[in-house]
Design a protein around this motif. Structure first.
Motif, PDB file in Angstrom:
ATOM      1  N   VAL A  33     -15.858 -19.751   8.477  1.00 22.82           N
ATOM      2  CA  VAL A  33     -16.298 -18.828   7.254  1.00 22.82           C
ATOM      3  C   VAL A  33     -15.644 -17.406   7.327  1.00 22.82           C
ATOM      4  O   VAL A  33     -15.556 -17.010   8.351  1.00 22.82           O
ATOM      5  CB  VAL A  33     -17.692 -18.884   6.967  1.00 22.82           C
ATOM      6  CG1 VAL A  33     -17.898 -17.692   5.911  1.00 22.82           C
ATOM      7  CG2 VAL A  33     -18.567 -19.836   7.267  1.00 22.82           C
ATOM      8  N   GLN A  34     -14.852 -17.243   6.172  1.00 24.89           N
ATOM      9  CA  GLN A  34     -14.231 -15.908   6.086  1.00 24.89           C
ATOM     10  C   GLN A  34     -15.161 -14.802   5.665  1.00 24.89           C
ATOM     11  O   GLN A  34     -15.576 -14.822   4.496  1.00 24.89           O
ATOM     12  CB  GLN A  34     -12.737 -15.806   5.058  1.00 24.89           C
ATOM     13  CG  GLN A  34     -12.279 -14.635   5.272  1.00 24.89           C
ATOM     14  CD  GLN A  34     -10.949 -14.806   4.593  1.00 24.89           C
ATOM     15  OE1 GLN A  34     -10.570 -15.711   3.840  1.00 24.89           O
ATOM     16  NE2 GLN A  34     -10.217 -13.453   4.434  1.00 24.89           N
ATOM     17  N   ALA A  35     -15.566 -14.258   6.493  1.00 28.15           N
ATOM     18  CA  ALA A  35     -16.616 -13.003   6.091  1.00 28.15           C
ATOM     19  C   ALA A  35     -16.038 -11.523   5.806  1.00 28.15           C
ATOM     20  O   ALA A  35     -16.845 -10.724   5.613  1.00 28.15           O
ATOM     21  CB  ALA A  35     -17.706 -12.600   7.298  1.00 28.15           C
ATOM     22  N   SER A  36     -14.705 -11.780   5.501  1.00 27.39           N
ATOM     23  CA  SER A  36     -13.950 -10.461   5.432  1.00 27.39           C
ATOM     24  C   SER A  36     -13.191 -10.690   4.134  1.00 27.39           C
ATOM     25  O   SER A  36     -12.508 -11.933   3.993  1.00 27.39           O
ATOM     26  CB  SER A  36     -13.217  -9.598   6.367  1.00 27.39           C
ATOM     27  OG  SER A  36     -12.312 -10.571   6.762  1.00 27.39           O
ATOM     28  N   SER A  37     -13.136  -9.759   3.061  1.00 28.18           N
ATOM     29  CA  SER A  37     -12.457  -9.986   1.894  1.00 28.18           C
ATOM     30  C   SER A  37     -10.815 -10.082   2.296  1.00 28.18           C
ATOM     31  O   SER A  37     -10.451  -9.184   3.126  1.00 28.18           O
ATOM     32  CB  SER A  37     -12.570  -8.964   0.952  1.00 28.18           C
ATOM     33  OG  SER A  37     -13.932  -8.926   0.468  1.00 28.18           O
ATOM     34  N   SER A  38     -10.124 -11.106   1.590  1.00 28.03           N
ATOM     35  CA  SER A  38      -8.492 -11.120   1.927  1.00 28.03           C
ATOM     36  C   SER A  38      -8.038  -9.841   1.198  1.00 28.03           C
ATOM     37  O   SER A  38      -8.301  -9.530   0.195  1.00 28.03           O
ATOM     38  CB  SER A  38      -8.288 -12.524   1.147  1.00 28.03           C
ATOM     39  OG  SER A  38      -6.680 -12.405   0.982  1.00 28.03           O
ATOM     40  N   GLN A  39      -6.922  -9.530   1.911  1.00 25.70           N
ATOM     41  CA  GLN A  39      -5.981  -8.340   1.502  1.00 25.70           C
ATOM     42  C   GLN A  39      -5.001  -8.554   1.004  1.00 25.70           C
ATOM     43  O   GLN A  39      -3.813  -7.928   0.854  1.00 25.70           O
ATOM     44  CB  GLN A  39      -6.025  -7.631   2.806  1.00 25.70           C
ATOM     45  CG  GLN A  39      -7.380  -7.029   3.584  1.00 25.70           C
ATOM     46  CD  GLN A  39      -7.983  -6.246   2.736  1.00 25.70           C
ATOM     47  OE1 GLN A  39      -7.547  -5.103   2.296  1.00 25.70           O
ATOM     48  NE2 GLN A  39      -9.008  -6.448   2.671  1.00 25.70           N
ATOM     49  N   PHE A  40      -4.733 -10.110   0.529  1.00 23.25           N
ATOM     50  CA  PHE A  40      -3.457 -10.418   0.023  1.00 23.25           C
ATOM     51  C   PHE A  40      -2.999  -9.400  -1.359  1.00 23.25           C
ATOM     52  O   PHE A  40      -1.872  -9.018  -1.552  1.00 23.25           O
ATOM     53  CB  PHE A  40      -3.468 -11.910  -0.761  1.00 23.25           C
ATOM     54  CG  PHE A  40      -3.493 -12.725   0.466  1.00 23.25           C
ATOM     55  CD1 PHE A  40      -3.038 -12.465   1.693  1.00 23.25           C
ATOM     56  CD2 PHE A  40      -3.977 -14.058   0.220  1.00 23.25           C
ATOM     57  CE1 PHE A  40      -3.131 -13.368   2.914  1.00 23.25           C
ATOM     58  CE2 PHE A  40      -3.992 -14.990   1.467  1.00 23.25           C
ATOM     59  CZ  PHE A  40      -3.565 -14.470   2.439  1.00 23.25           C
ATOM     60  N   ASN A  41      -4.094  -9.059  -2.176  1.00 16.71           N
ATOM     61  CA  ASN A  41      -3.876  -8.115  -3.341  1.00 16.71           C
ATOM     62  C   ASN A  41      -3.338  -6.832  -3.114  1.00 16.71           C
ATOM     63  O   ASN A  41      -2.559  -6.007  -4.016  1.00 16.71           O
ATOM     64  CB  ASN A  41      -4.811  -8.016  -4.040  1.00 16.71           C
ATOM     65  CG  ASN A  41      -5.278  -9.068  -5.216  1.00 16.71           C
ATOM     66  OD1 ASN A  41      -4.426  -9.943  -5.325  1.00 16.71           O
ATOM     67  ND2 ASN A  41      -6.494  -9.276  -5.247  1.00 16.71           N
ATOM     68  N   GLN A  42      -3.402  -6.347  -1.724  1.00 15.85           N
ATOM     69  CA  GLN A  42      -2.883  -4.923  -1.481  1.00 15.85           C
ATOM     70  C   GLN A  42      -1.418  -5.019  -1.336  1.00 15.85           C
ATOM     71  O   GLN A  42      -0.568  -4.019  -1.494  1.00 15.85           O
ATOM     72  CB  GLN A  42      -3.188  -4.459  -0.159  1.00 15.85           C
ATOM     73  CG  GLN A  42      -2.731  -5.310   1.194  1.00 15.85           C
ATOM     74  CD  GLN A  42      -3.075  -4.515   2.397  1.00 15.85           C
ATOM     75  OE1 GLN A  42      -2.834  -3.366   2.692  1.00 15.85           O
ATOM     76  NE2 GLN A  42      -3.440  -5.291   3.548  1.00 15.85           N
ATOM     77  N   MET A  43      -0.725  -6.111  -1.175  1.00 13.23           N
ATOM     78  CA  MET A  43       0.956  -6.519  -1.403  1.00 13.23           C
ATOM     79  C   MET A  43       1.341  -6.182  -2.762  1.00 13.23           C
ATOM     80  O   MET A  43       2.402  -5.489  -2.942  1.00 13.23           O
ATOM     81  CB  MET A  43       1.305  -7.769  -1.100  1.00 13.23           C
ATOM     82  CG  MET A  43       1.044  -8.193   0.403  1.00 13.23           C
ATOM     83  SD  MET A  43       1.737  -7.269   1.752  1.00 13.23           S
ATOM     84  CE  MET A  43       0.280  -6.111   2.317  1.00 13.23           C
ATOM     85  N   ARG A  44       0.419  -6.563  -3.677  1.00 10.00           N
ATOM     86  CA  ARG A  44       0.614  -6.019  -5.337  1.00 10.00           C
ATOM     87  C   ARG A  44       0.572  -4.485  -5.433  1.00 10.00           C
ATOM     88  O   ARG A  44       1.268  -3.880  -6.266  1.00 10.00           O
ATOM     89  CB  ARG A  44      -0.337  -6.616  -6.152  1.00 10.00           C
ATOM     90  CG  ARG A  44      -0.151  -8.321  -6.155  1.00 10.00           C
ATOM     91  CD  ARG A  44      -0.779  -8.840  -7.146  1.00 10.00           C
ATOM     92  NE  ARG A  44      -0.613  -8.198  -8.579  1.00 10.00           N
ATOM     93  CZ  ARG A  44      -1.343  -8.489  -9.651  1.00 10.00           C
ATOM     94  NH1 ARG A  44      -2.420  -9.015  -9.482  1.00 10.00           N
ATOM     95  NH2 ARG A  44      -0.913  -8.001 -10.913  1.00 10.00           N
ATOM     96  N   ALA A  45      -0.469  -3.858  -4.685  1.00 12.25           N
ATOM     97  CA  ALA A  45      -0.669  -2.426  -4.679  1.00 12.25           C
ATOM     98  C   ALA A  45       0.674  -1.864  -4.147  1.00 12.25           C
ATOM     99  O   ALA A  45       1.091  -0.894  -4.700  1.00 12.25           O
ATOM    100  CB  ALA A  45      -1.939  -1.757  -3.657  1.00 12.25           C
ATOM    101  N   ILE A  46       1.204  -2.265  -2.778  1.00 12.96           N
ATOM    102  CA  ILE A  46       2.272  -1.673  -2.401  1.00 12.96           C
ATOM    103  C   ILE A  46       3.630  -1.926  -3.484  1.00 12.96           C
ATOM    104  O   ILE A  46       4.391  -1.035  -3.408  1.00 12.96           O
ATOM    105  CB  ILE A  46       2.576  -2.317  -1.028  1.00 12.96           C
ATOM    106  CG1 ILE A  46       1.410  -1.881  -0.161  1.00 12.96           C
ATOM    107  CG2 ILE A  46       3.922  -1.943  -0.584  1.00 12.96           C
ATOM    108  CD1 ILE A  46       1.669  -2.644   1.318  1.00 12.96           C
TER     109      ILE A  46
END
Length: 894
Positions: A165-178
């Motif tokens: 179970v992934q209990a931490s939020s995925s950080q994929f969207n931070q690539m869009r922020a960059i």
């Protein structure tokens, strides 16, 4: 029996078996293996599960790296979470932590120990995907749920590992922020540096590549740096420094990222013109940086995970965490919790809530209750979908400066950039609106993001050698040798553009004898670094290069021979003046004639007949007086004054009329022989275009001319001769070429039909070129200063026909051209009429007064004589003395 080596080997194909990893330490491996055997780990998974269900109170196990700042925060946060849950819910759950020392093999052994020896019901952690993949494999073997705290996991992870179970939020969207940060400053090329062995990068970087394409940027190089290899650090940074890109995205853990920045600092890569952007794996620990770290990271922009710090739940947790963390880790610089502590707290609370619901219902339902979790945690909403939390959508943007860092604002997936979060917050698509950024080297000026390496060769600029119009580009000299000269409007404009760049750009021109399409293709083949000339911007050429903004007018026009138009000249004599002008002339003439007649009426015979006949006589006399030169017959100076002004105005008007009418009669009116392309197609006529131009394809595909009706010409003279000899009925030229062509052959040819919006000339550069945005900006500066217009005017001036503007005929003249003359004439007439009327009125009054006084005097005289004389009337005549005041009047009356 399930051996440790087999478990680790099945955990992840990217992780080596434990026996291979520990080949250099056989004693250590044997010790661990012996410990597992002695521990009694010979039972099957089913037996183990049953024993854990009936084992009394619940127990949660955690695997962390206690030597790192993240591990320290997670350990305390999880301990606080189990304490808070037991206190609030009257439970007695226990908590066990194992240290895996950042080694995936150690993580596997820790998982075996927690499950076999400690009989935990849930495993939490570790922080890295490499360790999680091994632990999740062990958990799946024993059907123990594993709540991962890794920032990112592969998409297939939860599909292959049933109890993960992934209990931490995925950080994929931070690539869009960059990517949004990079797009805000128009940087086009980016270097990505990441940590070797971090397999999550294979999943997260495709998001970055896609996001960068959306903002017009791309990744120049991916650089993987191994652990503890300082020489390779230096060598890779030196290689990157020789490249053009000065924008670096760093995706590393804190320990290795700090080592990278130390090396970059020593190499002078933390100075002006450099841009460093760090991801959340590094930036989320910015609160723990001490003064020495801040001095090293001056000007760095960081993207860090966001969680609602204003929530009352977090405030309570925050103060308690700081107090306990300060006591347990007094050596740490800062004692505030980060996103890692928040995620660990929520993970333990999730596990504890699920365990409390499974009491008396069987262990096999624990995973089901974890997936059904739905509560408000410290980091936000805890609600799983396919055993994953929703991806993080909001990130905080910071800028390291001085002894700390500054919060610039936020970026969210839906709103973009904002200084604050909330319903009334103002948002923007550009980071520039967040305020001033402090860049590396202490500069406030935005870095260009690229530089010309010192060892780079001059740019190779391709120039076409066979243009149709040499005024735009001309190559002179022996093309076989090196003694070539390049001139023309395009060359001069390109040089002026480079002079407006902020840095010098060494370059050399090279002649290219081929078609324009092939010239652009040479850029794609890396034979040339750019191409300069009268190169039309068309879509097919974008496959091999990109273009600057058009520096010339875009469009395609049809040019045809002209014919003279001599029809409709019956009323040509009226054309020199407008209708209003004719009316004003008539009114002024009638008025002036009336004034002269009124003044001279006492010396002219009285008009006889009806009122209509008298008015006709008056109008006729007003015009005949103007042309009869009878000034010697005028009796009043006032009428003579009116006549002089009137004749002067008439002289000017008649001379102007004569000149304008003569011009209209002598200048030929030109009209096109063909009005539209439909006529050409209906006639199946031949048409012409420039050799090697894109116009041929446009005529075939868009205007639908048959290929056999299109002829090619390489010079303007050849094109003009073909039109004269009727080899072709029309030719199609780009608008800039049409200006030159018509400037030279203005009397013979003209534009007919509409302008087709295609083309426009530009300079070609490689796709994704770092120079292109800056060349575009410099080109706009040249255009705005009027330099291009000056160059174009000087080019056309030598070809311009002097009477080119007269072929459309002279325009009719309006009263505005003679306003002062009409005012002069009417004013003089009005003054004369006014003086005459005033004088006539005065003389009439004077005459009446004289007669009245004379009568009174006579009556008085007569009364006096009657009193002095006798009643007998004297027979002698009475004489009036000469000194009597009214003697002269009486004589005149007599």
């Amino acid at each position: 029996m399930v051996s440790c080596a087999n478990i680790i080997g099945k955990a992840n194909p990217l992780v080596l078996p434990l026996s291979e990893k520990m080949g250099k330490s056989p004693f250590l491996f044997s010790f661990f293996l012996f410990a597992l055997i002695v521990s009694g780990k010979h039972e099957t998974k089913r037996t183990m599960s049953s024993r854990m269900v009936n084992g009394g109170r619940g127990k949660i196990g955690a695997i962390v790296d206690k030597s790192s700042r993240i591990g320290k925060e997670e350990s305390l946060a999880m301990l606080m979470a189990i304490e808070d849950f037991n206190k609030i819910n009257d439970q007695n759950f226990s908590f066990v932590i194992r240290d895996f020392k950042s080694d995936p093999n150690q993580a596997a052994l820790a998982a075996e120990d927690l499950i076999s020896m400690q009989q935990v019901q849930v495993l939490i952690g570790p922080q890295t995907w490499e360790a999680v993949s091994v632990v999740a494999k062990v958990g799946s073997e024993y059907q123990i749920p594993v709540l991962s705290l890794a920032n990112d996991m592969p998409k297939w992870a939860t599909e292959r590992l049933d109890f993960l179970v992934q209990a931490s939020s995925s950080q994929f969207n931070q690539m869009r922020a960059i990517a949004a940060i990079i797009g805000s400053w128009d940087w086009r090329l980016v270097n990505v540096i990441y940590e070797d062995g971090d397999f999550s990068t294979t999943n997260i970087f495709p998001y970055l590549e896609h996001a960068l394409k959306d903002v017009g940027a791309e990744i120049s190089e991916f650089v993987s740096l191994p652990h503890f290899d300082s020489n390779l650090f230096s060598n890779e940074l030196k290689r990157l420094r020789r490249g053009p890109s000065r924008v670096f995205v760093v995706h590393m853990s804190f320990k290795f990222g700090l080592h990278l920045f130390q090396t970059a600092k020593e190499m002078g890569m933390m100075e002006k013109d450099y841009v460093w952007i760090t991801t959340g794996s590094f930036t989320s620990l910015a609160h723990s940086f001490d003064v020495s770290v801040h001095s090293l990271l001056q000007g760095v922009i960081g993207v860090k995970s966001y969680f609602p710090e204003s929530d009352p739940l977090f405030h309570n947790f925050y103060h308690r965490f700081r107090s306990r963390f300060r006591l347990e880790h007094s050596d740490e610089y800062n004692h505030e919790p980060s996103i890692f502590a928040v995620q660990a707290y929520d993970a333990v609370k999730t596990a504890a809530m699920a365990m409390s619901r499974t009491q008396g219902k069987g262990h096999d339902r624990l995973l089901e209750f974890i997936k059904l979790a739905d509560f408000q945690g410290l980091g936000g909403k805890i609600q799983f979908k396919e055993r994953k939390l929703p991806p993080a959508s909001t990130f905080q943007i910071i800028n390291v400066m001085g002894r700390s860092y500054r919060d610039l604002g936020f970026w969210s997936d839906e709103l973009g950039f904002a200084r604050e979060l909330g319903e009334n917050a103002s948002t923007s698509l550009s980071m520039k609106d967040l305020g001033q950024v402090f860049w590396p080297g202490g500069y406030r000026e935005t870095p260009r993001g690229w530089a010309i390496p010192t060892d780079a060769r001059p740019l190779r600029i391709g120039v076409p050698t066979s243009p149709m119009f040499k005024q735009y580009v001309n190559v002179e000299g022996n093309q076989i040798g090196n003694n070539l000269s390049f001139n023309g409007l395009a060359i001069d404009l390109f040089e002026a553009t480079l002079n407006n760049l902020c840095i010098p750009l060494p370059h050399e021109f090279y002649a290219y004898n081929g078609t324009y399409d092939d010239l652009v293709k040479q850029i794609y083949l890396k034979e040339f670094d750019a191409a300069v000339g009268d190169i039309a911007i068309v879509s097919t050429r974008y496959e091999h290069a990109e273009f600057t903004h058009p520096y010339s007018e875009a469009g395609l026009v049809m040019i045809v021979p002209t014919i003279n138009n001599r029809s409709n000249r019956a009323l040509l004599f009226t054309k020199p003046f407008t209708l209003t002008m004719w009316i004003v002339i008539s009114v002024v003439n009638i008025y002036n004639g009336f004034v002269v007649w009124f003044i001279e009426r006492n010396h002219s015979p009285e008009p006889e007949g009806s009122m209509f006949s008298q008015a006709g006589t008056l109008v006729c006399s007003s015009f005949t007086t103007l042309f009869s030169l009878n000034g010697n017959r005028l009796h009043s100076n006032l009428s003579r004054m009116t006549m002089v002004a009137w004749l002067f105005v008439a002289l000017v008007i008649t001379q102007t009329y004569t000149a304008n009418l003569t011009s209209m009669l002598t200048i030929q009116k030109l009209e096109p022989t063909i009005l539209n392309i439909e006529t050409l197609r209906r006639m199946n006529a031949f048409v012409g275009c420039g050799k090697g131009s894109f116009v041929k394809g446009y005529l075939e595909t868009v205007l639908h001319f048959p290929t056999e009706t299109i002829k090619y010409y390489s010079t303007p003279d050849g094109l003009a001769d073909a039109l004269r000899n009727q080899e072709i009925s029309a030719t199609f030229l780009e608008v800039p070429f049409a200006k030159l062509f018509l400037a030279r052959f203005c009397k013979e040819f003209m534009i007919s039909g509409p302008t087709y919006k295609v083309g426009g000339f530009g300079f070609a550069f490689p796709r994704g070129s770092l120079l292109l945005p800056h060349v575009n900006q410099a080109l706009l500066k040249v255009s705005e200063t009027g330099k291009y217009r000056e160059l174009e005017d000087s080019m056309i001036a030598s070809e311009k026909c002097e009477d080119g503007e007269g072929k459309d005929g002279s325009s009719s003249l309006s009263p505005n051209s003679f306003f002062l003359l009409f005012v002069l004439s009417a004013g003089v007439s009005t003054i004369a009429l006014t003086l005459y009327v005033c004088n006539a009125t005065h003389n009439s009054n004077l005459q009446q007064n004289t007669i009245w006084r004379l009568m009174i005097a006579v009556m008085r005289n007569w009364g006096n004589h009657r009193r002095r004389l006798s009643p007998r009337v004297s027979e002698e005549p009475h004489t009036i003395p000469n000194n009597f005041p009214y003697a002269s009047n009486m004589r005149s009356l007599a």
